[in-house]
Motif scaffolding. Structure first.
Motif, mmCIF file in Angstrom:
data_model
loop_
_atom_site.group_PDB
_atom_site.id
_atom_site.type_symbol
_atom_site.label_atom_id
_atom_site.label_comp_id
_atom_site.label_asym_id
_atom_site.label_seq_id
_atom_site.Cartn_x
_atom_site.Cartn_y
_atom_site.Cartn_z
ATOM 1 N N THR B 364 0.835 -1.205 0.000
ATOM 2 C CA THR B 364 0.000 0.000 0.000
ATOM 3 C C THR B 364 0.869 1.254 0.000
ATOM 4 N N MET B 365 1.958 1.196 0.762
ATOM 5 C CA MET B 365 2.888 2.331 0.801
ATOM 6 C C MET B 365 3.453 2.625 -0.589
ATOM 7 N N MET B 366 3.633 1.564 -1.384
ATOM 8 C CA MET B 366 4.164 1.781 -2.731
ATOM 9 C C MET B 366 3.186 2.591 -3.572
ATOM 10 N N SER B 367 1.916 2.479 -3.265
ATOM 11 C CA SER B 367 0.962 3.315 -3.994
ATOM 12 C C SER B 367 1.215 4.783 -3.651
ATOM 13 N N LEU B 368 1.625 5.028 -2.415
ATOM 14 C CA LEU B 368 1.966 6.409 -2.045
ATOM 15 C C LEU B 368 3.224 6.880 -2.761
ATOM 16 N N ILE B 369 4.143 5.954 -3.020
ATOM 17 C CA ILE B 369 5.329 6.350 -3.795
ATOM 18 C C ILE B 369 4.886 6.920 -5.142
ATOM 19 N N VAL B 370 3.948 6.207 -5.781
ATOM 20 C CA VAL B 370 3.543 6.644 -7.120
ATOM 21 C C VAL B 370 2.827 7.994 -7.054
ATOM 22 N N VAL B 371 1.879 8.124 -6.121
ATOM 23 C CA VAL B 371 1.055 9.328 -6.159
ATOM 24 C C VAL B 371 1.751 10.506 -5.472
ATOM 25 N N VAL B 372 2.382 10.259 -4.338
ATOM 26 C CA VAL B 372 3.009 11.369 -3.606
ATOM 27 C C VAL B 372 4.435 11.598 -4.092
ATOM 28 N N GLY B 373 5.243 10.540 -4.054
ATOM 29 C CA GLY B 373 6.653 10.708 -4.385
ATOM 30 C C GLY B 373 6.886 11.056 -5.844
ATOM 31 N N MET B 374 6.249 10.304 -6.745
ATOM 32 C CA MET B 374 6.467 10.566 -8.170
ATOM 33 C C MET B 374 5.524 11.637 -8.678
ATOM 34 N N GLY B 375 4.259 11.563 -8.268
ATOM 35 C CA GLY B 375 3.265 12.484 -8.815
ATOM 36 C C GLY B 375 3.208 13.827 -8.119
ATOM 37 N N GLY B 376 3.810 13.910 -6.927
ATOM 38 C CA GLY B 376 3.771 15.174 -6.198
ATOM 39 C C GLY B 376 2.382 15.545 -5.713
ATOM 40 N N MET B 377 1.488 14.564 -5.610
ATOM 41 C CA MET B 377 0.135 14.853 -5.128
ATOM 42 C C MET B 377 -0.030 14.236 -3.753
ATOM 43 N N LEU B 378 -0.312 15.057 -2.743
ATOM 44 C CA LEU B 378 -0.439 14.545 -1.390
ATOM 45 C C LEU B 378 -1.834 13.961 -1.217
ATOM 46 N N SER B 379 -1.971 12.709 -1.661
ATOM 47 C CA SER B 379 -3.279 12.062 -1.556
ATOM 48 C C SER B 379 -3.494 11.551 -0.144
ATOM 49 N N LEU B 380 -4.626 11.932 0.450
ATOM 50 C CA LEU B 380 -4.925 11.478 1.808
ATOM 51 C C LEU B 380 -6.027 10.428 1.795
ATOM 52 N N CYS B 381 -6.248 9.786 0.637
ATOM 53 C CA CYS B 381 -7.341 8.808 0.588
ATOM 54 C C CYS B 381 -6.849 7.429 0.172
ATOM 55 N N GLN B 382 -5.547 7.135 0.331
ATOM 56 C CA GLN B 382 -5.089 5.810 -0.091
ATOM 57 C C GLN B 382 -5.719 4.706 0.756
ATOM 58 N N ALA B 383 -6.020 5.003 2.010
ATOM 59 C CA ALA B 383 -6.658 3.975 2.840
ATOM 60 C C ALA B 383 -8.038 3.636 2.290
ATOM 61 N N ALA B 384 -8.777 4.645 1.849
ATOM 62 C CA ALA B 384 -10.103 4.396 1.273
ATOM 63 C C ALA B 384 -9.978 3.555 0.006
ATOM 64 N N LEU B 385 -8.967 3.869 -0.822
ATOM 65 C CA LEU B 385 -8.801 3.098 -2.061
ATOM 66 C C LEU B 385 -8.406 1.661 -1.748
ATOM 67 N N GLY B 431 -1.498 21.407 -4.663
ATOM 68 C CA GLY B 431 -1.009 21.356 -3.293
ATOM 69 C C GLY B 431 -2.057 21.051 -2.249
ATOM 70 N N VAL B 432 -2.276 22.034 -1.397
ATOM 71 C CA VAL B 432 -3.152 21.860 -0.257
ATOM 72 C C VAL B 432 -4.562 21.463 -0.695
ATOM 73 N N TYR B 433 -5.030 22.056 -1.803
ATOM 74 C CA TYR B 433 -6.406 21.793 -2.219
ATOM 75 C C TYR B 433 -6.598 20.346 -2.624
ATOM 76 N N LEU B 434 -5.583 19.782 -3.279
ATOM 77 C CA LEU B 434 -5.699 18.381 -3.654
ATOM 78 C C LEU B 434 -5.730 17.506 -2.403
ATOM 79 N N ALA B 435 -4.877 17.845 -1.438
ATOM 80 C CA ALA B 435 -4.875 17.078 -0.196
ATOM 81 C C ALA B 435 -6.257 17.133 0.461
ATOM 82 N N LEU B 436 -6.852 18.322 0.500
ATOM 83 C CA LEU B 436 -8.160 18.460 1.143
ATOM 84 C C LEU B 436 -9.236 17.715 0.371
ATOM 85 N N ALA B 437 -9.166 17.763 -0.963
ATOM 86 C CA ALA B 437 -10.191 17.082 -1.753
ATOM 87 C C ALA B 437 -10.125 15.577 -1.533
ATOM 88 N N THR B 438 -8.899 15.040 -1.455
ATOM 89 C CA THR B 438 -8.800 13.601 -1.244
ATOM 90 C C THR B 438 -9.228 13.238 0.178
#
Ligand code: ADP
Ligand code: MG
Lengths: 254, 692
Positions: B364-385, B431-438
């Motif tokens: 699951t953490m690797m999914s964060l690598i793709v979205v946060v580390g590579m994509g630069g999007m601070l997604s806060l909904c990986q647990a939901a996915l 940035g912040v808005y994407l984090a809030l939306a997720t």
């Protein structure tokens, strides 16, 4: 009209209160070296932004290579053959010089993609490397190829931006003050590089530049912007000797 | 008229939203930090107030003054002095991650200090109890309770006070100047240090006030409820564009009114009502983020004088000799092999189970690598996915009877599809808005979809059997471990290939210069949607494996959205682009609290087996509480995230780079002595420049 590669008409752009561009019309022919000059804040960068799609003009049309591009996003205009450099240098972080060229080449050829990445790893092919090497050589950047671009001097960084733009194989190259912040020697180097690009690739260039000797040396035609308005436009010597231009831009009094 | 009555009923709730939202806006305006830890600060004041009122039975005024006017500003001061003063010119992402770390750490610190027992019926900040016992004793149709009166009064005072502060006073002006440009402000004679301290103390007082006022809304005091309420209030914050206090206030009231009107008018007991009522604020937040005009043009606050600074010295990049890569690979392989052999032969059921869960979490953490580390999007909904992957697996297997492994694939596809649908609108935000939306999405998922039986199976989680793959019956944990290792390795290979391939290069370009990437023809939104979708698929994979591991797809047990926030904090602080960091933080998340637990149990065990142990050991054993391990672990996770601003590449990544560089230097020095190699041989111009 018909032989113009880029033709902008009546481009107007306002930012909260100030008019950055007032009905500016401009043409660039294929293979031509044109320049835009004007004092700071005249709206030159804004004009570039409107032409390349970074900003949406309030009014006016832009036709590029025979078709209107007003609805196209910057990326689509880039694929249509516009490439640019930036006044405040914009390099990619964490990438070597060669990476900068490779990524631009991939963006153009659209080689690779998800499946190719996963199945093959998308390593650079010999042809890709050859194309990059050609541009590196043209600009004298070979020995810097494997250096992180951030670690280069501003002069080299601007050459990397130019190289990256060339990898898009554009029809028209927008250069926003490529000599700003450079010393005399680096400016000469940049001038030489631009001349080589022009000779060997035959790309049309639209140059924003403060350095009048550099403009005189390179540009065939000049447009002059002042307070968002086009106050003169024509062959270089003519425009530079125009009285209005001398007052507005060169600060001449008589 | 009925409608009007419903609307009026919504005003007290609206004031709660408004108070929290205005507090957030104040922090953002005066510090540039979108402070998620606001909920943590509120929690501390609420605990202090509770302890003083209920345990020590202090008078109301004294307890209020200490908890809101003394403790709260001290916390604000502390945060400013030790943390945020160093982050003034940091990016909004670094600030957000820091506040995320604090959100995780602060409540746990408070629990260590004040004890973690349940605190029932938090006391209100008011003397009278209800208006019908006070104002309208007879026949009152509309009753306010003490908490509501206090909240409404305080909200009004706060809003008016802040508007006055920013409109009419010098301090307000200076606070804004300091956020826009600390240096410009200093040039014009503002002491930005003091103004910034004042701003943090003020916003912390608001957090404290909000915490104490809001606490009685809940049956017992806990930080999760406070945070969820804060996220609900975010809708009002976004309504105010993150900066306008009057608009934020209005937004809060409207939200409360809308909620009350819907509750009054929609048919009771319909699925729609039951789902919509608790989730309305999140739905509103999500829609506002997507559609509020002018939001995306509010640029990130950037110091116009930032370019005045001398550019940072170019990083000294050492060309790594090829033996480093070979060595690292060999070392990694040997370490992994040893870890596997230990797991297979040494670990008992308990530890083996934890190791498996940790390894699955690293997927699951690797999914964060793709979205946060590579994509630069601070997604806060990986647990939901991940939960979607797990539910889809469980539902598909239950409904069709296909093998579990096929269900796993279905889970990945469905999670990816949901991710793609979510990504299309969301990737346009920065940035912040994407984090809030997720975050809003995560909460919508939790409050609307998780209760539905076609999603989660209803109250009882659907069970998922361990499959038999070829000759291996995975109900044996050791075989399951092998299966998980294969899955994790495959995921890691895919992620590495993407990171080094065209996809990763495009994302890297987009992340570091959006305009330049567009200027060479990279389609930013498309690349981001692709990254988000892949990450969603990987999260779904991790979620499906979790369900197989536990034998059921349970939201509460595996995927609450707050746990997802902890994952983000952990991975980002370890290294958002690094597989190694993903594996380590996944294992760490499960093994570390368990290890601490064993550690804290040592004194007790010792006393039990040695009846004549010294009394101080016994007193230590008595003092240790069972929740300590979890608290200490979470505090460390949170503190890890706080270091993000210093090492955006991640602590593990930074450590690895440093040790490899040191090793290379040492080897080169030794070789140099022996071979008397010419200075700088084999190093590009400047590349070998001496490091201090
Ligand atoms: N994003 C923006 N928002 C508001 N005003 C802007 C923006 N960009 C440029 N301007 C203003 O527009 C005018 C023209 O700027 P610019 O095009 O950068 O001039 P030049 O490149 O000729 O120096 C200036 O007055 C500048 O302050
Ligand atoms: Mg400019």
């Amino acid at each position: 009209m018909s032989d113009a590669l880029l033709s902008a008409s009546g481009v107007t752009k306002r930012y909260a209160g100030i008019v950055a561009l007032q009905a500016v019309s401009l043409e660039v022919r294929a293979g031509e070296f044109a320049a835009v000059i004007g004092p700071n804040g005249a709206g030159k960068s804004t004009l570039f932004d409107c032409l390349t799609g970074v900003q949406r003009p309030d009014r006016g049309q832009v036709v590029f290579d025979g078709r209107p591009v007003d609805s196209l996003k910057p990326a689509a205009r880039a694929r249509a053959g516009m490439a640019r450099t930036f006044q405040r240098i914009e390099l990619f972080g964490g990438m070597t010089v060669l990476d900068h060229l490779l990524v631009a080449d991939r963006a153009r050829t659209r080689r690779g993609g998800l499946l190719a990445d996963v199945l093959t790893g998308s390593h650079p092919s010999p042809e890709e490397l050859a194309r990059c090497a050609a541009v590196l050589e043209l600009l004298g950047l070979e020995q810097w190829a494997d250096r992180p671009a951030e670690s280069l001097t501003l002069g080299k960084g601007r050459l990397v931006e130019l190289a990256r733009a060339l990898m898009c194989e554009p029809k028209l190259l927008f250069l926003d003050e490529p000599s700003s912040g450079l010393d005399r020697h680096e400016t000469d180097e940049m001038g030489n590089a631009l001349q080589r690009v022009q000779h060997e690739r035959g790309i049309a260039v639209l140059l924003i530049e403060h350095d009048v000797p550099l403009v005189e040396r390179l540009a065939e035609r000049i447009s002059v912007l002042d307070y968002g308005e086009l106050i003169a436009s024509g062959p270089t010597e003519e425009v530079l000797s125009d009285q209005k231009v001398r007052i507005a831009y060169l600060g001449a009094t008589t | 008229m009925q409608l009007l009555e419903y609307a009026i009923r919504g005003v007290p709730t609206g004031c709660v939203f408004a108070l929290l939202a205005v507090g957030l806006v104040l922090t953002y305006k005066t510090s540039g930090v979108f402070n998620l830890a606001f909920a943590g600060q509120a929690y501390v004041s609420a605990i202090v107030y509770y302890e003083l009122r209920k345990e020590l039975e202090w008078p109301l005024v004294a307890a209020g003054v200490v908890s809101i006017l003394i403790v709260a500003p001290l916390i604000g001061l502390l945060l400013e002095r030790v943390l945020f003063r160093y982050l003034r010119s940091a990016g909004s992402m670094a600030k957000l991650v820091t506040s995320l770390g604090l959100l995780i750490a602060i409540p746990e610190i408070a629990k260590l200090v004040f004890g973690s027992e349940t605190r029932k019926n938090p006391p209100p900040l008011w003397w009278v109890r209800r208006t019908d016992e006070w104002l309208w004793p007879e026949g009152a149709t509309f009753v306010l309770d003490a908490g509501q009166i206090a909240t409404m009064a305080s909200t009004l005072i706060v809003v008016v006070g802040l508007v006055v502060l920013f409109r009419f006073t010098n301090l307000g002006l200076r606070m804004r100047a300091v956020v826009e440009s600390p240096r410009l402000a200093e040039l014009s004679g503002v002491d930005s240090e003091r103004v910034s301290m004042a701003a943090w103390m003020l916003s912390s007082v608001l957090a404290g006030l909000a915490g104490v006022l809001v606490a009685p809304l809940f049956a017992s005091l806990n930080p999760f409820d406070l945070f969820t309420l804060l996220v609900a209030a975010l809708a009002a914050t976004v309504f105010g564009g993150l900066t306008s206090i009057p608009l934020t206030f209005l937004g809060g009231i409207l939200l409360g009114v809308l909620q009350a009107v819907l509750a009054g008018t929609l048919p009771t007991d319909s699925v729609l009502t039951n789902g919509l009522r608790p989730s309305l604020p999140f739905v509103v937040l999500f829609l506002l983020l997507l559609f509020r005009p002018g939001l995306r043009s509010t640029r990130e606050l950037a110091d116009p004088l930032a370019t005045v600074d001398a550019p940072p010295p170019p990083p000294v990049v050492r060309a790594r000799p090829p033996w480093v890569a070979t060595g690292a690979r060999a070392f990694g392989t040997v370490a992994a092999l040893i870890a596997f052999l230990v797991s297979w032969f040494v670990l008992d059921q308990y530890w083996l189970g934890l190791a498996i869960s940790g390894l699955i979490l690293s997927v699951t953490m690797m999914s964060l690598i793709v979205v946060v580390g590579m994509g630069g999007m601070l997604s806060l909904c990986q647990a939901a996915l991940a939960a979607i992957g797990a539910f889809a697996l469980a539902q598909v297997v239950q409904a069709t009877g296909v093998p579990v492994v096929v269900g796993l694939v279905a889970g990945v596809l469905i999670a990816a599809a949901v991710g793609a649908l979510l990504a299309v609108p969301v990737v346009r935000l920065d940035g912040v808005y994407l984090a809030l939306a997720t975050l809003a999405f995560a909460l919508m998922f939790q409050s609307i979809f998780v209760p539905l039986s076609w999603v989660s199976g209803g109250a009882v989680p659907i069970s998922v059997p361990r499959p038999v793959v070829g000759p291996l019956d995975l109900s044996d944990d050791r075989y399951f471990l092998v299966f998980v290792i294969v899955c994790a390795t495959a995921t890691a290979l895919v992620v590495i290939r993407l990171r080094e391939g065209t996809t990763g290069r495009f994302l890297q370009a987009l992340q570091t210069s959006d305009v330049a990437a567009a200027s060479i023809g990279i389609n930013g939104p498309r690349a981001r949607v692709v990254a988000f979708t892949i990450a969603a698929g990987i999260a779904g994979f991790g979620g499906g494996l979790t369900a197989i591991d536990l034998g059921q797809a349970s939201y509460e047990a595996s995927f609450p959205y707050l746990i997802g926030l902890v994952w983000v904090a952990l991975l980002v602080s370890a290294g958002a682009r690094s597989i190694q960091a993903a594996v380590m933080s996944g294992l760490f998340f499960f093994l570390f609290p368990a290890l601490l637990d064993k550690l804290f149990a040592l004194p007790g065990n010792w006393v039990e087996s040695n009846p004549d142990a010294p009394s101080w050991v016994a007193s230590i054993a008595n003092a240790v509480q069972p929740t300590w391990a979890q608290s200490v672990a979470f505090i460390l996770f949170g503190i890890g995230a706080i270091t993000y601003a210093k090492h955006p590449e991640g602590s593990i990544e930074a450590q690895t780079t440093a040790s490899i560089n040191a090793l290379v230097r040492r080897v080169e020095a030794r070789n140099g002595d022996r071979e008397q190699a010419p200075v700088g041989a084999g190093v590009g111009p400047g590349a070998g420049g001496s490091t201090p």
